[in-house]
Design a protein around this motif. Structure first.
Motif, PDB file in Angstrom:
ATOM      1  N   LEU A 240      10.620  -7.455   8.729  1.00 53.39           N
ATOM      2  CA  LEU A 240      11.074  -7.263   7.345  1.00 53.39           C
ATOM      3  C   LEU A 240      11.449  -5.816   7.078  1.00 53.39           C
ATOM      4  CD1 LEU A 240       8.702  -9.449   5.142  1.00 53.39           C
ATOM      5  CD2 LEU A 240      11.160  -9.677   5.398  1.00 53.39           C
ATOM      6  N   ALA A 241      10.679  -4.896   7.629  1.00 50.49           N
ATOM      7  CA  ALA A 241      10.974  -3.474   7.436  1.00 50.49           C
ATOM      8  C   ALA A 241      12.320  -3.117   8.051  1.00 50.49           C
ATOM      9  CB  ALA A 241       9.863  -2.616   8.029  1.00 50.49           C
TER      10      ALA A 241
ATOM     11  N   VAL B  52      12.078  -6.640  -0.354  1.00 50.91           N
ATOM     12  CA  VAL B  52      10.913  -5.963  -0.937  1.00 50.91           C
ATOM     13  C   VAL B  52       9.989  -6.978  -1.583  1.00 50.91           C
ATOM     14  CG1 VAL B  52      10.176  -4.408  -2.798  1.00 50.91           C
ATOM     15  CG2 VAL B  52      12.020  -3.731  -1.254  1.00 50.91           C
ATOM     16  N   TRP B  53      10.561  -7.912  -2.292  1.00 46.19           N
ATOM     17  CA  TRP B  53       9.777  -8.961  -2.948  1.00 46.19           C
ATOM     18  C   TRP B  53       9.006  -9.776  -1.908  1.00 46.19           C
ATOM     19  CZ3 TRP B  53      12.115 -13.988  -5.270  1.00 46.19           C
ATOM     20  CH2 TRP B  53      11.153 -14.636  -6.045  1.00 46.19           C
TER      21      TRP B  53
ATOM     22  N   GLU C 254       3.950 -11.085   1.038  1.00 46.31           N
ATOM     23  CA  GLU C 254       3.213 -11.168   2.299  1.00 46.31           C
ATOM     24  C   GLU C 254       1.971 -10.289   2.262  1.00 46.31           C
ATOM     25  OE1 GLU C 254       5.488 -10.336   5.784  1.00 46.31           O
ATOM     26  OE2 GLU C 254       6.530 -12.256   5.690  1.00 46.31           O
ATOM     27  N   ARG C 255       2.093  -9.105   1.717  1.00 45.09           N
ATOM     28  CA  ARG C 255       0.936  -8.199   1.631  1.00 45.09           C
ATOM     29  C   ARG C 255      -0.134  -8.779   0.713  1.00 45.09           C
ATOM     30  NH1 ARG C 255       1.775  -2.022   1.915  1.00 45.09           N
ATOM     31  NH2 ARG C 255      -0.445  -2.335   1.850  1.00 45.09           N
TER      32      ARG C 255
ATOM     33  N   THR D 160      -5.372 -11.432   0.153  1.00 42.89           N
ATOM     34  CA  THR D 160      -6.154 -12.545  -0.388  1.00 42.89           C
ATOM     35  C   THR D 160      -6.945 -13.234   0.732  1.00 42.89           C
ATOM     36  OG1 THR D 160      -4.484 -12.904  -2.089  1.00 42.89           O
ATOM     37  CG2 THR D 160      -6.016 -14.710  -1.676  1.00 42.89           C
ATOM     38  N   HIS D 161      -6.323 -13.406   1.882  1.00 38.54           N
ATOM     39  CA  HIS D 161      -6.981 -14.087   2.998  1.00 38.54           C
ATOM     40  C   HIS D 161      -8.064 -13.219   3.639  1.00 38.54           C
ATOM     41  CE1 HIS D 161      -4.573 -17.641   2.870  1.00 38.54           C
ATOM     42  NE2 HIS D 161      -3.449 -16.962   3.016  1.00 38.54           N
ATOM     43  N   LYS D 162      -7.951 -11.913   3.539  1.00 39.90           N
ATOM     44  CA  LYS D 162      -8.966 -11.014   4.113  1.00 39.90           C
ATOM     45  C   LYS D 162     -10.192 -10.914   3.228  1.00 39.90           C
ATOM     46  CE  LYS D 162      -5.957  -8.062   6.828  1.00 39.90           C
ATOM     47  NZ  LYS D 162      -5.451  -6.709   7.006  1.00 39.90           N
TER      48      LYS D 162
END
Length: 105
Positions: free
Chosen positions: A47-48, A90-91, A96-97, A102-104
């Motif tokens: 993505l970057a 960016v969205w 994803e972040r 949330t999963h961590k």
């Protein structure tokens, strides 16, 4: 990076000829594509890499349009398309972040 900064030198060294006229902006866009591809090839940075390319091209094409020397009928739609793509990337990156956080936790 050399294609972005000194495209005529790269043309002379690679092809044995000067890049002049429209070849200069085309070479700079190709340089941005190569940088974006390089970033995208690193693990986890796809993505970057796409964002690097889309944002870079949007800004560069807008710069060309404001300068007024290289303005064709599809320049501003191209700027808009790349800008929208950059915003969508960016969205997606933010989503994803948030999902990873949330999963961590």
């Amino acid at each position: 990076m050399a294609l972005l900064m000194v495209p005529s030198l790269v043309g002379r060294l690679l092809l044995g000829a000067e890049l002049i006229g429209i070849a200069l902006p085309v070479a700079r866009v190709a340089g941005m594509a190569l940088i974006g591809l390089g970033v995208a090839c690193w693990p986890g940075l796809a993505l970057a890499g796409m964002l690097t390319y889309s944002a870079g091209v949007a800004l560069y094409l807008a710069y060309l349009g404001i300068g007024g020397e290289w303005v064709g009928p599809l320049l501003w739609p191209g700027v808009a398309l790349h800008a929208v793509m950059a915003l969508l990337l960016v969205w997606t990156w933010r989503d994803e972040r948030r999902t990873q956080a949330t999963h961590k936790g």
